[in-house]
Every structure is written in structure tokens, then in C-alpha cells.
Design a protein around this motif. Structure first.
Motif, short mmCIF file in Angstrom:
data_model
loop_
_atom_site.label_atom_id
_atom_site.label_comp_id
_atom_site.label_asym_id
_atom_site.label_seq_id
_atom_site.Cartn_x
_atom_site.Cartn_y
_atom_site.Cartn_z
N TRP A 822 71.27 53.22 23.03
CA TRP A 822 71.59 54.59 22.60
C TRP A 822 73.09 54.83 22.52
N ASN A 823 73.89 53.97 23.17
CA ASN A 823 75.33 54.22 23.19
C ASN A 823 75.97 54.07 21.82
N ARG A 824 75.25 53.50 20.86
CA ARG A 824 75.80 53.34 19.51
C ARG A 824 75.60 54.62 18.67
N VAL A 825 74.78 55.55 19.18
CA VAL A 825 74.54 56.79 18.44
C VAL A 825 75.78 57.68 18.53
N LYS A 826 76.35 58.01 17.38
CA LYS A 826 77.55 58.86 17.35
C LYS A 826 77.25 60.29 16.92
N GLU A 827 76.50 60.44 15.84
CA GLU A 827 76.14 61.77 15.34
C GLU A 827 74.75 61.67 14.71
N ALA A 828 74.03 62.78 14.72
CA ALA A 828 72.70 62.81 14.09
C ALA A 828 72.53 64.11 13.33
N GLU A 829 71.78 64.02 12.24
CA GLU A 829 71.51 65.20 11.39
C GLU A 829 72.83 65.89 11.05
N VAL A 830 73.72 65.15 10.42
CA VAL A 830 75.07 65.63 10.14
C VAL A 830 75.12 66.19 8.72
N ASP A 831 75.37 67.49 8.62
CA ASP A 831 75.61 68.08 7.30
C ASP A 831 77.06 67.82 6.92
N VAL A 832 77.25 67.14 5.82
CA VAL A 832 78.61 66.78 5.40
C VAL A 832 78.87 67.29 4.00
#
Length: 974
Positions: A822-832
Motif C-alpha cells: 500500500w505504500n506505493r499508493v500516492k493519490e486516488a480518484e484524482v480529478d485533474v
């Protein structure tokens, strides 16, 4: 770079007062911005200054505007300025929008701290009233309810519901505590408390949220959860609020909480243009803003140079405001100010005049002559340079004037004049639906001697018109089809595979209706496309009705009831409440038309020629006995403006706003009448009588220059899946369902994928909060079941137990595979988003992961994994690859972090590798972005031509009957 940026900011056209407002960034600041004083310009430059000189990050900015359109315009102007300065800035991370949109964003982001569950329903005003209408019987036995609604009165149930709705919204807007109301000594207040408590219970049961309670729920979130408030305060360091004079109690409380003790809070507004008391707004917020701080802490800047209007117009509305009494018992209810015209060479000609007639007919003729004179002898080059402003555009006298002008060759744009049900295309469609059900005359009656006004509309306006058209030879095919289907409906024995919306789309294939849908009508502007836009709105209404009634097919058992609900209730409520026609935010003054607007509608706009009507008006009492009781101590603050004076204050502010919309010419106009019901009323008479008539020799139209209506130039948002893919699959489909916003009946079966996606999102959110220790199979199953329950409640689609179990396995498989990484998860469901020259490129990235300075993009798929070696899967893989390329382009541009890899993750893959990975190729990305830009160009130019009919896209398309009947003559397009 910094020097170039500084020069760009300081070489702008800011005057000394604007510059002072731009550079004063720390601490509280009150900006009083008179009409035409460059308020939006100042706000934009202030935001740019914060970014360029104070190095403020996007997530540190909180900028609130009053309308979605104003937010869109502000976004466009900020984006354009930053693009010009070559500054990376992700607008999605900035809190910019209306109070409602920002509060909704918080409720979704921190939903677990609220009463709301995932997939909650957001109701608009009609949904809310219809929701109450269906449950109004639950309120009729509440103690004291007769003070809110009279259950025994002859008032229509729909109107009683509207009255109830108004008071429920007051509780939300004033942030009143229902329990305090229930324990009040006044029976009226107790009843209001009981009603609101019941309403909240009903909202909870339906997992619903209405427009008025969005802010109230957000306020409760911040008050009840200090950790959420602390996080927002830590993030948001600079707050700006536009149109502060129109804020209400709950909005001010939200701002106070966010700002804290050391606020960098800037509010902008004009107390003279406070118009929204009926929505709970209070002028006290701007008049007493400085009082919230210690003496000398809050600075004030007044922008009083008007860059919009001729000095004659400025003098007139200054005179109007200065003549009124703004002080009561020694307290002032207006900032003392004098608006000044800009320094310029102006023509010496009267620019405030009157146009009148002794009778309505004479008034119509005078107005026609006056407009013709402006066009033939003056500098009027487009009818859109003229705007008529009234208190209401639904008034019979206003509608009669509009009809007269249109009959004499002057098109009128009046989307809020309540003419939707008068339009030919709508009357024909309703007539057609009635014809298809021969049992309609009996089905519409539910009680002996019951009479509804809407029946006269059906009998006189709809049925005869459709019957008349059926007699024409060109409609012979329609007649045959309609007769056959009507016979089936009369003797219906089995369920159909359609409801009313399905019949609507079947009808579109016949020339009687397809003539309104021709693509060539779109390039002519709002007026030419008015009929197709109205049909699109009609489709939305039918789909909404079927959703509210849980209706998907017509059945023999419930057909009569469905007909009654549609025609006796739904259409009647819409007709009585009024339906607005389509309005284009990017073209507020359509070319070729004069505009008929309400004064409220015109706020924030400007027109070269403004004609102000409704001069028979007088100040109206706007409060009731219940308002008076509430002010006796139940509101959160003591009374501010005396109730018996508010009608005068609001009246003067309303017409001040109207007068100040004019750039070059202001016209006061009416049917002059003496004696009882005199027009103009005594409130206008002195000002009106001093004005020269338009035929006066001093008014020389040839020497009066008229400006052009300014281009709004709003940048529109475009995404890969919602725009590029849809357009490439079928531009015609895009035209109907995206551009015109027809409501689809057939929806793709996406419940499975959404359920998997949402539960994986729950996992990621937990990880990003640093709470991965809370993850377990039991917790994931709980999230899954909750998501399924509320998703099916909203969508009204269900999975079989076997399929539901498979969906859960998809999620658990993902959890087990990634549990140690899980440590590789930086951002999730990112509106860009990324600002381009002509548009804003946007998207939503499922997952950003990686290590060090590089990132990887992951998009989740719940379908069967595609075979990279199978030619049949090639097109789909290519589309997915291009989507990832767009996301990579945005992420790199907004963060500066290089994207090393792009992945599709297939949750369906049981034993093999769940990934399909792509190496980033700059040339391919550039090609994709170039293609995207070309699609946007075609969309904005209204070019929806297609080389050939895409048969694959037709299978699940509601417009298939229309396209089947269309005469396709392809020429590299249609």
C-alpha cells in the motif's frame, strides 16, 4: 521569470484603488465594488498576485461566487491569465465555485462524517417539492401545522407543498436548530421544528439531499468534527467571497468557521445590489463585516469608478439612491458612496430617456418605432444590443409586448417567460402522447365533477393541433403508426417494453418532429435551435417523471394510474410552476434577438441599451407573521433591518441594479396612466417626468455610439471519456445527448463496474488516511454491502446473487494481491485538469502510484481482460491507451513529475497478470492531444457531420428510430 510576472501584473490596467485591493492580501479586507467598477478584473488579478507573488498553492485558495456561470467565467479568466504567464496550476485543486458546489465537494470528501451514505440523491427544487408532495399527508397531523400549511383549506395541495417547502428552507438557510424550535413557546415555531425534524427523517430514509440543506449539512460537518475543520483551516489560507451582499446566515457562519481567528478573508460586493432576501440573503453581512474585527483590523477599499456607463446614466442612478431614506433611528443601512464615470470623451446627448404610450397598443407601436429608429438611423447593428428588464417576464403585459415585437420582425429571447408549454413543438408532443392513449379522457378523471385547468390546455391547445397535423398528407405514416399503437394501448394485455420516454423517441422519427432536429438549425444560435432545445428539455422531464414514479414499462394494471400521474399531476405542476427554456451561459445575449429578462436575471450583465419596464411597481410587503415571530429571538442574531422598512430598501436596490446595467442608453418605458393605479407609480414619477421623450429633438440617436455586446468566451471542460470517445463513436449521438442534453432512456449496465470501483475506492481512501490497519475482509464486505444498497436504491437496477458475489470477489482479489504494497499508493480518484488555449482538458484518474520522483497511472477495469494479440480487441485497447495518454499528459503538466508507466488493472483476472501496461511515448501523446483539440474545435463550431452511419453505436441508442428514418446523404458528412 519573477520579474516578467511582476511586470505582467503591475502593467495591467489596474487603477490605484484596484491595485490597493489586489495587493492587500493579509488580514480581513472589505471591497465595496460599485457597478461597472472592474470587480471581476480585480478578483482575477488578486488571485494571480497571490499565486505569483505570494507563492500560494491552488489548494490554499477558497474563492466563492454567487452563480455557476460567474464561477465558470472566473475560472476561464484565471486560467487564461495563468496560461499567458506559463504557470502550472491545477484548477481542480482550488476551491473555486458557488457555496453550494464547494460544500457539496466537502460532503462528498468527508461523507463518512455526515448522515449521508454513498450514492446519495441530490434533489433540485422541483424534485424537492415533488418529494414533499408525495409525503404531504405525513405533515397534516403534526401539532400546530395549520400555522405552516392549512390542511383543510381549498388551496391546491401543490401550492400548500410550496408553502411548506419555503419554511423548511428557511430553517436550513438560517441554520436553526430543529430541537430548539420544537421546545419553543410559540406554537408556530414548534410546528416548524416538528415539520423540519420529520423532513430530515424522510431525507435520511431516502439518502437524499436538497439544494438548501447542502450548506446546512456542511456547517454541521465543520461544527461537529473539529478534525475536519482543522484540516480545512490548515489547507485554506486565503478566502475570497464575491457578491457578499447576497450571502445568508449559514454562509456567513461557514466563513467564520473557516477563517478562524487570523483570517485572510476578502469579501467583495455592493450593498446597493443586494437582491436575494427571498433566498435568505441578508445585507447585514456586508454592512457589518468590519464590526466582526477589532478596530482598524479590517481595511476597506471602495471601487467607485464606473467603466461601463455614460455619465448621464451614472448621474441618474446616483440621484435615485441618494434621494432615498437609508437611515432608521440613527442607524444607516447603506454605505455612503458616489459612483463616478470614467474619464473619457462622451457625446453630449441625453442618455436617459423615456418611451411611452397612453394605451398598450400605442406603447407597443412606440416601442417598435423607437427600436426601428435605433436600427435605421442610429448605430444599432444587432438586436442583442437591447435588453428589456422587468420585475417579471411572465406578466401578461410583458408577454403581449414580446409577441407584438416578434410579429413585427424583432425576435425576442425570453427563456424565463413561462412560454415552454405554449411552444408548438411541446403542444404537438403532448397532443401526440394523448392520441396514443384512447382511454385518456376517462383515465384523467379521478373523482366526480373534478376539474383541472390543465385539461382545457390539453383539449384546446394540444389535441386539436396534433389532430390538424395528422390530416396532412405528409403525416400519413405517422397517422398509421399512431392509430395502430393507440389500439394496442386501448386493449393492452401484456407489459410493453417501453414507457412514455420510449414513445417520445419513437415519435422523433416522423417529419412532424424530426423537422425541429435538423443539424443546420444549431449554427444559427439559440433562437434557431429553440425547438430542439425544448424537445431535449421535454425528454428530461419524461425521464425524471419515470424515475420518480419507478416506471420503466407500461402495464395493463397501472396504465390508467400512470396516465393520471403524468397528465393530471406532473405536467400540471410543471405548467403551474413554470419551466424555463434553454439558456446558453456562453451567449447571454444571443445575436439577432432583443432580450427580455427579469432584473434579477440581469444582475452582473451589461447591455448597450437597457429598457426598464414595470414602472407601475411599488414596494411590496415580503414578510409574514411567522417571520415576525422568528425575529423575536429564534434567529441566530438580533434583528438588523426593521421589517417594516425592508420592502422599501429592496425596491430601491432592485431598480438601481436595473439602471446600472446600461452602457450607452437607459430607457424608462411604460403605458402612462393617471388616477387609480397610476403608471408610473409615485416612486418613479419625479424621475420619469424629468426625462426627455425619445422623439424629443435633444435626443440625437445618430450621435450616440453603441457598444457591441461583449463576448463571454467561457472555456468549456472536456474529458476523454465523456467527450472525445463519444464524439468519435458517433458525432450525431454527441449532438443529441451531450450538446443538446436529450435524456437517454437506455443506460449501459454499469452497476457491476461501479460497485467494484467504489469499494476499491474505499480501500484507497483508508490507506491514504494512514489507516490500512483497519482493512480486513469483514470491513471490505461491509463497505461492499453498503455501496450496493445505496447504489441500487438510486439506480433502481439490481444484480443477481451470483453476479453480486462475483463482484465482491473482484474487490477481495485486489485487496489480497496488494495488501503488502500500500505504500506505493500516492493519490486516488484524482480529478485533474489542464488549461489549454481554447478549452480545459479534464479527467479523473483512478490511482496514482509510484516511488521517488516518478509516478504511474492505473485505470481499473472490471470487464474480462483484453487480449493484446487479438485483432478484435485492438480498437478497445487503443482507446484505453489514448485515455491513459491524456491522463499522463495532464498529470505531468500539472505536477512536473514524469509518468513512467501507464496501466490497465483488470479486477476480473483470477490467476494471471491483472495488468496491461503501456510505456509512455511522447509522440503518441502529442498525437492524441492534437486529435483531442481537433474534436473540441469541431464541437465548438457545431460541426457534427459524420462520414457514414456507425452501426455499432446504434444498437443501444435512443435516437435510432430518428436515424433510421433520416435521409442519409453522406458527403464526407451528412
Amino acid at each position: 521569470m519573477v520579474e516578467a510576472v511582476q511586470k505582467s501584473v503591475f502593467s495591467s490596467q489596474a487603477n490605484p484603488r484596484q491595485l490597493e485591493a489586489i495587493q492587500k492580501t493579509d488580514g480581513p479586507l472589505l471591497i465595496i465594488a460599485g457597478p461597472g467598477s472592474g470587480k471581476t478584473f480585480t478578483l482575477v488579478e488578486r488571485i494571480v498576485y497571490l499565486i505569483t507573488h505570494r507563492q500560494v498553492a491552488p489548494e490554499n485558495l477558497f474563492v466563492v461566487t454567487f452563480t455557476d456561470k460567474a464561477a465558470q467565467e472566473l475560472t476561464t479568466r484565471i486560467a487564461s491569465r495563468l496560461l499567458k504567464l506559463n504557470i502550472r496550476f491545477n484548477l481542480n485543486e482550488m476551491y473555486l465555485g458557488t457555496f453550494h458546489s464547494i460544500c457539496l465537494r466537502w460532503l462528498e470528501e468527508y461523507r463518512e462524517f455526515t448522515r449521508l451514505k454513498r450514492n446519495f440523491t441530490l434533489m433540485d427544487q422541483f424534485d424537492q417539492q415533488y418529494f414533499l408532495y408525495q409525503r404531504v399527508s405525513h405533515y397534516q397531523n403534526l401539532p400546530g401545522i395549520e400555522h405552516i400549511i392549512d390542511p383543510d383549506s381549498r388551496q391546491k395541495t401543490w401550492d400548500r407543498t410550496a408553502h411548506l417547502l419555503r419554511w423548511l428552507n428557511v430553517v436550513s438557510e438560517e441554520a436553526l436548530d430543529p430541537q430548539t424550535l420544537v421546545q419553543a413557546e410559540h406554537s408556530e415555531i414548534k410546528a416548524l421544528g416538528h415539520a423540519y425534524t420529520l423532513y430530515q427523517q424522510q431525507l435520511d430514509e431516502e439518502n437524499a439531499l436538497d439544494f438548501s440543506t447542502i450548506q446546512y449539512e456542511a456547517l454541521k460537518l465543520l461544527k461537529s468534527h473539529p478534525q475536519v475543520l482543522a484540516k480545512l483551516r490548515q489547507t485554506i489560507t486565503y478566502l475570497m467571497v464575491d457578491e457578499y451582499q447576497d450571502t445568508n446566515t449559514v454562509q456567513e457562519q461557514l466563513l467564520n468557521l473557516l477563517a478562524g481567528d487570523q483570517p485572510n478573508l476578502c469579501v467583495v460586493g455592493d450593498d446597493d445590489q443586494g437582491l436575494y432576501r427571498f433566498r435568505g440573503a441578508t445585507i447585514r453581512n456586508i454592512l457589518q463585516f468590519k464590526n466582526k474585527f477589532s478596530p482598524g483590523q479590517c481595511e476597506q477599499v471602495t471601487l467607485k469608478t464606473n467603466y461601463r456607463s455614460h455619465p448621464d446614466i451614472v448621474r441618474f442612478y446616483n440621484h435615485w439612491m441618494n434621494d432615498q431614506v437609508w437611515s432608521v433611528d440613527g442607524q444607516d443601512f447603506r454605505f455612503d458612496k458616489q459612483i463616478e464615470a470614467r474619464d473619457d470623451d462622451f457625446t453630449d446627448v441625453p442618455c436617459v430617456i423615456k418611451v411611452a404610450g397612453p394605451t398598450p397598443e400605442d406603447w407597443h407601436r412606440e416601442m417598435l418605432d423607437f427600436l426601428s429608429h435605433l436600427r435605421n438611423q442610429g448605430h444599432l447593428t444587432d438586436w442583442n444590443q437591447v435588453a428589456f428588464l422587468f420585475r417579471s417576464v411572465k406578466n401578461d403585459k410583458v408577454v403581449a409586448l414580446a409577441q407584438f415585437l416578434e410579429a413585427n420582425g424583432i425576435p425576442v429571447y425570453s427563456p424565463r417567460s413561462n412560454q415552454f408549454f405554449d411552444r408548438e413543438e411541446i403542444r404537438l408532443m403532448i397532443g401526440a402522447l394523448i392520441f396514443l392513449f384512447p382511454q385518456f379522457p376517462q383515465a384523467r378523471k379521478w373523482a366526480e365533477d373534478a376539474q383541472l385547468g390543465i385539461w382545457q390546455y390539453y383539449d384546446q391547445e394540444c389535441v386539436p393541433l396534433f389532430a390538424q397535423e395528422l390530416r396532412k398528407p405528409e403525416n400519413e405514416d405517422l397517422l398509421k403508426w399512431a392509430r395502430s399503437l393507440a389500439k394496442q394501448h386501448l386493449y393492452l394485455t401484456d407489459n410493453t417494453n417501453y414507457a412514455f420516454s420510449g414513445l417520445f423517441y419513437q415519435l422523433l422519427r416522423f417529419p412532424l418532429f424530426s423537422r425541429y432536429l435538423d443539424e443546420s438549425l444549431m449554427v444559427g444560435g439559440v433562437q434557431d435551435g429553440r425547438s430542439m432545445r425544448n424537445l431535449a428539455i421535454f425528454s428530461q422531464l419524461l425521464v425524471k417523471f419515470e424515475y420518480l414514479q419507478h416506471l420503466s414499462v407500461l402495464s395493463p394494471q397501472s396504465l390508467d394510474k400512470s396516465l393520471r400521474n403524468l397528465f393530471n399531476q406532473f405536467f400540471r405542476f410543471l405548467s403551474e410552476g413554470g419551466i424555463n427554456e434553454y439558456e446558453d451561459d456562453s451567449e447571454y445575449a444571443p445575436s439577432g434577438c432583443v432580450s427580455f429578462l427579469t432584473i434579477h436575471q440581469s444582475k452582473g450583465l451589461e447591455f448597450p441599451v437597457v429598457i426598464v419596464g414595470s414602472l407601475n411597481a411599488a414596494p411590496r410587503r415580503q414578510h409574514s407573521k411567522l417571520d415576525e415571530i422568528l425575529e423575536e429571538g429564534y434567529l441566530s442574531r438580533p434583528v438588523f433591518e426593521p421589517l417594516n422598512h425592508t420592502k422599501f430598501f429592496d425596491f430601491y436596490r432592485l431598480y438601481y441594479t436595473a439602471y446600472s446595467r446600461a452602457q450607452n442608453l437607459l430607457v424608462l418605458s411604460c403605458v402612462e396612466k393617471a388616477g387609480r393605479g397610476r403608471t408610473p407609480s409615485k416612486y418613479f414619477a419625479d424621475y420619469y417626468n424629468e426625462l426627455p421623450a425619445w422623439r424629443d429633438l435633444s435626443f440625437d440617436v445618430t450621435s450616440l455610439p453603441l457598444a457591441r455586446v461583449k463576448d463571454v468566451n467561457l472555456k468549456r471542460d472536456y474529458s476523454f471519456t465523456s467527450h472525445l470517445v463519444l464524439f468519435e463513436n458517433c458525432a450525431e449521438q454527441y449532438r443529441f445527448f451531450k450538446e443538446l442534453e436529450f435524456a437517454p432512456v437506455r443506460k449501459s449496465p454499469i452497476l457491476f463496474g461501479t460497485l467494484v470501483h467504489q469499494t476499491i475506492e474505499d480501500i484507497h481512501k483508508t490507506v491514504l488516511r494512514g489507516q490500512e490497519h483497519k482493512l480486513s475482509v469483514e470491513q471490505i464486505e461491509s463497505w461492499f454491502d453498503t455501496n450496493y444498497a445505496y447504489l441500487t436504491k438510486r439506480e433502481r437496477v439490481y444484480l443477481s446473487p451470483v453476479v453480486k458475489k462475483i463482484a465482491l470477489e473482484h474487490v477481495l482479489r485486489y485487496y489480497r494481491r496488494n495488501g503488502n504494497d500500500w505504500n506505493r499508493v500516492k493519490e486516488a480518484e484524482v480529478d485533474v485538469s489542464l488549461v489549454k488555449d481554447e478549452y480545459i482538458l479534464s479527467g479523473s484518474v483512478d490511482l496514482i502510484q509510484g516511488e521517488g520522483n516518478t509516478v504511474e497511472i492505473v485505470d481499473f477495469k472490471s470487464e474480462k481482460k483484453l487480449d493484446v494479440n487479438d485483432p478484435k480487441d485492438r480498437d478497445k485497447l487503443d482507446r484505453y491507451r489514448r485515455q491513459l495518454e491524456v491522463y499522463a499528459h495532464i498529470v505531468e503538466e500539472r505536477t512536473g513529475s514524469p509518468v513512467s508507466r501507464m496501466h490497465l488493472y483488470y479486477t476480473s483476472e483470477e490467476n494471471g497478470n491483472p495488468y496491461i501496461s503501456f510505456t509512455k511515448d511522447r509522440r503518441l501523446i502529442d498525437t492524441t492531444i492534437q486529435t483531442f483539440g481537433e474534436v473540441v474545435r469541431r464541437i465548438e463550431e457545431k460541426d457534427f457531420s459524420i462520414p457514414e452511419r456507425p452501426e455499432k453505436a446504434c444498437k443501444e441508442c435512443d435516437m435510432q428510430p430518428y436515424c433510421d428514418a433520416k435521409n442519409w446523404n453522406f458527403r464526407g458528412g451528412e
